[in-house]
Scaffold this active site. Sequence first.
Site, mmCIF file in Angstrom:
data_model
loop_
_atom_site.group_PDB
_atom_site.id
_atom_site.type_symbol
_atom_site.label_atom_id
_atom_site.label_comp_id
_atom_site.label_asym_id
_atom_site.label_seq_id
_atom_site.Cartn_x
_atom_site.Cartn_y
_atom_site.Cartn_z
ATOM 1 N N GLU A 62 41.544 -4.690 4.398
ATOM 2 C CA GLU A 62 41.061 -4.125 3.141
ATOM 3 C C GLU A 62 40.299 -2.822 3.326
ATOM 4 O O GLU A 62 39.582 -2.627 4.306
ATOM 5 C CB GLU A 62 40.166 -5.154 2.436
ATOM 6 C CG GLU A 62 40.906 -6.464 2.181
ATOM 7 C CD GLU A 62 40.216 -7.343 1.149
ATOM 8 O OE1 GLU A 62 39.409 -6.821 0.359
ATOM 9 O OE2 GLU A 62 40.514 -8.539 1.129
ATOM 10 N N ASP A 63 40.474 -1.947 2.367
ATOM 11 C CA ASP A 63 39.604 -0.783 2.171
ATOM 12 C C ASP A 63 39.526 0.150 3.371
ATOM 13 O O ASP A 63 38.446 0.616 3.734
ATOM 14 C CB ASP A 63 38.183 -1.257 1.820
ATOM 15 C CG ASP A 63 38.114 -2.009 0.500
ATOM 16 O OD1 ASP A 63 39.160 -2.506 0.051
ATOM 17 O OD2 ASP A 63 37.015 -2.111 -0.069
ATOM 18 N N CYS A 101 41.851 -2.681 -4.943
ATOM 19 C CA CYS A 101 42.673 -3.788 -4.464
ATOM 20 C C CYS A 101 43.554 -4.464 -5.499
ATOM 21 O O CYS A 101 44.759 -4.654 -5.273
ATOM 22 C CB CYS A 101 41.795 -4.823 -3.763
ATOM 23 S SG CYS A 101 40.396 -5.393 -4.747
ATOM 24 N N ASP A 262 45.107 -1.995 2.339
ATOM 25 C CA ASP A 262 45.463 -2.140 0.927
ATOM 26 C C ASP A 262 45.143 -0.919 0.068
ATOM 27 O O ASP A 262 45.599 -0.838 -1.073
ATOM 28 C CB ASP A 262 44.880 -3.429 0.331
ATOM 29 C CG ASP A 262 43.365 -3.419 0.181
ATOM 30 O OD1 ASP A 262 42.704 -2.494 0.700
ATOM 31 O OD2 ASP A 262 42.840 -4.352 -0.444
ATOM 32 N N HIS A 263 44.363 0.017 0.553
ATOM 33 C CA HIS A 263 44.166 1.336 -0.066
ATOM 34 C C HIS A 263 43.256 2.107 0.869
ATOM 35 O O HIS A 263 42.935 1.645 1.966
ATOM 36 C CB HIS A 263 43.573 1.241 -1.483
ATOM 37 C CG HIS A 263 42.328 0.418 -1.596
ATOM 38 N ND1 HIS A 263 41.102 0.857 -1.156
ATOM 39 C CD2 HIS A 263 42.127 -0.833 -2.070
ATOM 40 C CE1 HIS A 263 40.197 -0.076 -1.370
ATOM 41 N NE2 HIS A 263 40.786 -1.125 -1.917
#
Length: 644
Positions: A62-63, A101, A262-263
Amino acid sequence: MAAKRSSLEVREEVNQNASLKILFRRAANDAVLLVICLGVFPAGRAAESLPSRPNILWISSEDHGPHMGCYGDTFATTPNVDKLAARGMIYTRVWSCAPVCAPARTTIISGMYPPSTGAEHMRSMIPYPAGKKMFPQFLREAGYYCSNNAKQDYNLEKPGRVWDVSSARAHWRNRGPDQPFFAVFNSEKSHESKLRVRPHKQIHDPAKVRVPAYHPDTPEVRQDWAQYYDIVTEADADAGKRLTELEEAGLAEDTIVFYWGDHGSGMPRSKRWPYNSGLHVPLIVYIPEKFKALRPPEYKPGGKSDHLVSFVDFAPTVLSLAGLQPPAWMQGHAFLGKFPEPPQSFIYGFRGRMDERYDLVRSVTDGRYVYIRNYMPHKIYGQHIDYMFQTPTTRVWKRLHDEGKLAPAQDVFWNTKAPEELYDLQSDPDEINNLAALRAHQEILERLRTAQHDLAQKIRDVGFLPEGELFSRSKGGSPYDLRHDDSQYPFERVIGTAELASMLKPDAVPALKTRLRDSDGAVRYWAVLGMLMRGEFGLREAHAELLAALKDNSPYVRIAAAESLGRYGSDADLKAALKILVELAPIDKNGVFVSMAALNALDALGQKAGSVADAIKAMPATGIVPDPRYSSYVPRLLEDLRGR
């Protein structure tokens, strides 16, 4: 390389022939019988040379953007993913579509752009398009064991059972004998929330971190960036664990592996913003030798691909790797497997509501240039989002702005936006030099502007509707399914008015005044927004029309008119505006969407709303919501308003 068939009906027919496919797969857990019967491979290829179906493992985190050693970041410590990249291939130009997300993962699971399904807003919940499936459902029907460990966070209601197991205990080990698997493992170690955990044992030296040009260079910012690198290392360790499990089970050469984020990074102005910094993610793909027929032509161990890839491409690509023709309604393009499509010229991003704050932004890149289209340029970049302001960088950045101590490139985030932005990633990787107004870049600007508009038209972008109207116009169905019904969504009139409103050209005012009389509320909404965006000039040019709009049958039109009159009008205008906003703000009477719109308008009035402070204090924090995912937004807005 197989191309997309010219007839959409043919593709649908192939996919709908599910019963025959399932029969063959259940008869023998082997792709040999399948490909012979369905004619996927040329008839002359010997059956005994065909491999079994691949397992597919996704490792996500994530992130974080491509801040990894294998992407050339020498400050990063990511040995496990670097090792995977040495065996597989790096994709250098991958966008997550959404810089946060929930809509990013919604894009992946559906194979559709959230602006086409109504699912672009952070932590929303929208009915799934009729007759469509989430892509693991196709895999399960084809005999795959599908496990998800464990994050879902979709903005779309699941159309039936999607996973065999989705939980913290989900694992490919729990599949049936000889059953191929599709398994997802998500690491939360690098999530934005971990940036602000204190105390923290620093691993990467804050003094050595590179601070991007849009951030102020302060100890707080350096610590956050260094801590970001620390938590990316923790996510890398999680990836190493999953790769080791695969190797110890003897499945490494039977499994296609994806690693992706995810980004972009969880740092402010990356997360939540559809710049390259918010959308650019790592993607490493390893395809074992036995499945080399599924590799793209440019594949080589340790190699790199400049192929433009988007999260909307992930679903059709996985189906293609499993030997399944992606359905025609998927909006992405397979870039691997048996049914790859030609490389695309552009990839796209978007921003809708972020938690309690509304905005509408679209972006597109050709790999070098990034075009940003701000449809609500009257809103500042750095709107107060409670969760974002928990990061130390955000707070010190805002404080320095208030004190007038920021350099111009750093101060932009706390001001209103230009309608269009254009950046050259080659010369300006931090995206701080807006080229949109320069004559030398008009051809590039027009090409990317056209690409952005063409996609909006192709998918019939429903993000131009006020959020509440996604529900009211759909009447219990999916916004996706009303897109082509002009009686429910006159797309051309709505987006045409949004373009007129948000480009801020003074000569658009007469046309906007005409559209204030349109029969559709969304057209009138954008016409009123066009006056609000023009500030005092808009109010002078349409004062009578804005007063009349306070009686419009659309609450969103009334709210936008009230904000314009309240911010830029007389004392009498302010009194009339506050009356409307106080009437519409209570969530128990008007529902969450009208309440959020009204509370945001009150917030925009600032000290001018002081006379209704007692009314705001009396407003309930709970009320009518279509799903619990919406429950936290009104309380946050009320807390902000009451804290003044």
